[in-house]
Design an enzyme around this catalytic site. Structure first.
Site, PDB file in Angstrom:
ATOM      1  N   PRO A 131       0.846  -1.206   0.000  1.00  0.00           N
ATOM      2  CA  PRO A 131       0.000   0.000   0.000  1.00  0.00           C
ATOM      3  C   PRO A 131       0.873   1.244   0.000  1.00  0.00           C
ATOM      4  O   PRO A 131       0.970   1.983   0.980  1.00  0.00           O
ATOM      5  CB  PRO A 131      -0.817  -0.147   1.291  1.00  0.00           C
ATOM      6  CG  PRO A 131       0.066  -0.943   2.194  1.00  0.00           C
ATOM      7  CD  PRO A 131       0.824  -1.889   1.307  1.00  0.00           C
ATOM      8  N   THR A 167       0.903   4.242  -1.348  1.00  0.00           N
ATOM      9  CA  THR A 167       0.469   5.615  -1.094  1.00  0.00           C
ATOM     10  C   THR A 167       0.126   5.817   0.381  1.00  0.00           C
ATOM     11  O   THR A 167       0.351   6.906   0.920  1.00  0.00           O
ATOM     12  CB  THR A 167      -0.725   6.020  -1.980  1.00  0.00           C
ATOM     13  OG1 THR A 167      -1.891   5.297  -1.606  1.00  0.00           O
ATOM     14  CG2 THR A 167      -0.421   5.768  -3.452  1.00  0.00           C
ATOM     15  N   ASP A 168      -0.410   4.809   1.035  1.00  0.00           N
ATOM     16  CA  ASP A 168      -0.655   4.903   2.481  1.00  0.00           C
ATOM     17  C   ASP A 168       0.648   5.124   3.234  1.00  0.00           C
ATOM     18  O   ASP A 168       0.775   6.039   4.063  1.00  0.00           O
ATOM     19  CB  ASP A 168      -1.307   3.608   2.988  1.00  0.00           C
ATOM     20  CG  ASP A 168      -2.822   3.663   2.995  1.00  0.00           C
ATOM     21  OD1 ASP A 168      -3.380   4.732   3.264  1.00  0.00           O
ATOM     22  OD2 ASP A 168      -3.437   2.626   2.729  1.00  0.00           O
ATOM     23  N   ILE A 169       1.616   4.257   2.972  1.00  0.00           N
ATOM     24  CA  ILE A 169       2.875   4.318   3.714  1.00  0.00           C
ATOM     25  C   ILE A 169       3.618   5.608   3.396  1.00  0.00           C
ATOM     26  O   ILE A 169       4.137   6.288   4.297  1.00  0.00           O
ATOM     27  CB  ILE A 169       3.733   3.081   3.400  1.00  0.00           C
ATOM     28  CG1 ILE A 169       3.034   1.809   3.896  1.00  0.00           C
ATOM     29  CG2 ILE A 169       5.116   3.210   4.037  1.00  0.00           C
ATOM     30  CD1 ILE A 169       3.658   0.518   3.402  1.00  0.00           C
ATOM     31  N   GLY A 200       2.164   8.598   5.110  1.00  0.00           N
ATOM     32  CA  GLY A 200       2.579   8.644   6.507  1.00  0.00           C
ATOM     33  C   GLY A 200       3.981   9.203   6.666  1.00  0.00           C
ATOM     34  O   GLY A 200       4.261   9.978   7.589  1.00  0.00           O
TER      35      GLY A 200
END
Length: 415
Positions: free
Chosen positions: A175, A177-179, A182
Site C-alpha cells: 500500500p 500511497t498509504d505508507i 505517513g
C-alpha cells in the site's frame, strides 16, 4: 532478531507529546515513526470497538489483529467515546499541552466533533495539526474518501506497473500511497516543529494519498513532460536506464543494476561476452533503451546458464550491483536486515512475543528504540488520565458512563 528489553533510550524526539487520532495505516505510520524516535504518542481509539485495524482479520496472534500489532507499537493506548461530552473533555485536556495532533478522517469529521483546526489552534496555538486524507483538504476532491487502491489508480501508478504494454492496470503489491503519505506527514510535522522553534506558532500540515502516489512518478513524469507521451508499464525494467531489471537464472531470478556505462562493461566481462560492447545497438545507454527488447533477448539466455548463487558471486566480484529476489519471509531472515535491526520483537500483554519491522533510520547519538508493544484496547487510559489531572474516581465514573474504556489491569501489563 532484536528483542525489546524495556530499555529507555532517549531518542531524538524525547519530550515530544503526540495525540494520534488516526486509523489503519497512513496516520499510524506517521505516529509510529515519531514514537520510534522517542515521542510519547498517545493513541486515541474510538468506542465502541476500537481502531478499525483491530478488525482487519485474519491473521491474528492470540486473537489480536496482526495488522494492528505491526502499526501501533511504542504507543500508549486510550479509548474514548467522542460522541459523549466526557470523552471530548478528556481529549481537550490532552490537547492543551500536546505538540502534535495526527488525524486522517474525512473532511468535516473533526469539525463536527469540535476538534477542527481552528478550534484546536485556539485551544493550543503551538500545536502542529497534521491532517492526512485521500486527496488533501483543498481542491475539488477534498470531500472524497481515499483509499490506497484509488490513489494508486488516480496518481498514475497503476498505469506504469505491470508486465508490459497492453497489460491490465496493476497496483503495487504494498500500500505504497498509504505508507508514503505517513512518511510525508512525518517529514511535514518535523518541519513544522522546526518552524515553531523560532515562531512559537503551530500550523496545519496537510498531505494526502493522492500526492503520495504522484511523487512516485518522478521519472515517468519527466518522460511525459519532455515527450508529451505517457509511458506505460515495463515489468522490472527501468524507464531511463538499461540493463536495470530482473533476469531469470537457472534456479530463480536475480536483479541486475548495470545502469551506467562502467557497470555495463563490467557486466559484459562477468557474462563472458566482452565483444557485445562493440554492438552498435548497445554501445551507449540511449541505444540500449531504443533496443531494449533485443538487449533482453541477448542477455536472458546467458543468465539462464548459471544459478543465482553463481551469478551473484560473479557479479559482486566484477563490481556490478545485483541481488536475489527474496520473498517476505526470506527478507525477514536476511543477515543484512537482521544486522540493521529491521526485524525486531516486542512482548505483548496477551499475544506474547510479536515480531515487527524496525526503525529504518539510525542515529549515532540519540538512537530510536522499541519500548513497548501495541496496546490492548484502553490499556493506558487510566495512566494517561492520571497524567492529565483526572482522579481515579473521575476515571471510574466516566468508564461507568461508557465515555472511556480501561482494560483489565491484570492483562494489560506494559513492558
Amino acid at each position: 532478531m532484536s528483542t525489546v528489553t524495556g530499555q529507555k533510550e532517549k531518542g531524538p524526539l524525547t519530550g515530544l507529546k503526540v495525540i494520534d487520532l488516526s486509523h489503519v495505516m497512513a496516520g499510524p505510520t506517521c505516529a509510529m515513526l515519531l514514537a520510534d524516535m522517542g515521542a510519547d504518542v498517545i493513541k486515541v481509539e474510538k468506542l465502541p470497538g476500537g481502531e478499525d485495524a483491530r478488525h482487519m482479520v485474519p491473521p491474528t496472534i492470540s486473537s489480536e489483529s496482526a495488522a494492528f500489532l505491526i502499526m501501533n507499537r511504542n504507543k500508549r493506548g486510550i479509548a474514548l467515546d467522542l460522541k459523549m461530552e466526557a470523552g471530548c473533555r478528556v481529549l481537550s485536556r490532552l490537547l492543551q499541552d500536546a505538540d502534535v495532533l495526527i488525524e486522517n478522517y474525512r473532511r468535516g469529521t473533526m469539525e463536527r466533533m469540535g476538534f477542527g483546526y481552528d478550534a484546536v489552534h485556539a485551544l493550543n496555538p503551538r500545536l502542529i495539526y497534521c491532517s492526512i486524507s485521500g486527496f488533501g483538504r483543498t481542491g475539488p476532491y477534498a470531500d472524497r474518501g481515499g483509499f490506497d487502491l484509488v490513489a494508486q489508480g488516480m496518481s498514475g501508478l497503476m498505469s506504469i506497473t505491470g508486465d508490459g504494454p497492453g497489460c491490465p492496470p496493476m497496483k503495487c503489491g504494498a500500500p505504497v500511497t498509504d505508507i508514503t503519505a505517513g512518511i510525508l506527514a512525518c517529514v511535514g510535522v518535523l518541519a513544522a516543529l522546526h518552524s515553531r522553534a523560532s515562531s512559537g506558532q503551530g500550523q496545519m500540515v496537510d498531505t494526502s494519498l493522492f500526492e503520495a502516489g504522484i511523487i512516485h512518478t518522478y521519472w515517468q513524469s519527466a518522460i511525459c513532460f519532455a515527450t508529451g507521451q505517457a509511458p506505460g508499464p515495463m515489468g522490472t525494467s527501468h524507464p531511463l536506464n538499461a540493463p536495470y531489471q530482473a533476469f531469470p537464472v537457472a534456479d530463480g531470478w536475480i536483479t541486475v543494476g548495470a545502469a551506467n556505462q562502467a557497470n555495463w562493461l563490467r557486466l559484459l566481462e562477468a557474462l563472458g561476452v566482452p565483444e557485445m560492447a562493440h554492438d552498435p545497438r548497445f554501445a551507449d545507454n540511449a541505444g540500449r533503451m531504443r533496443n531494449l527488447p533485443a538487449l533482453q533477448a541477448a542477455l536472458t539466455p546467458l543468465f539462464k546458464g548459471r544459478s543465482s548463487a553463481e551469478w551473484l558471486y560473479r557479479l559482486e566480484e566484477a563490481g556490478v550491483p545485483a541481488g536475489p529476489v527474496l520473498d517476505v519471509g526470506q527478507m525477514h531472515a536476511d543477515p543484512q536486515a537482521l544486522a540493521r535491526e529491521m526485524i525486531v520483537e516486542t512482548t505483548h500483554p496477551t499475544a506474547g512475543q510479536v515480531a515487527a519491522i524496525g526503525l529504518p533510520i539510525k542515529f549515532s547519538e540519540t538512537p530510536g528504540s522499541l519500548r513497548r508493544a501495541a496496546p490492548v484496547l484502553g490499556q493506558h487510559t487510566r495512566e494517561v488520565l492520571r497524567d492529565h489531572g483526572f482522579s481515579d474516581a473521575e476515571a471510574d465514573q466516566m468508564a461507568a458512563q461508557g465515555a472511556i474504556k480501561m482494560s483489565d489491569p491484570i492483562k494489560a501489563i506494559a513492558p
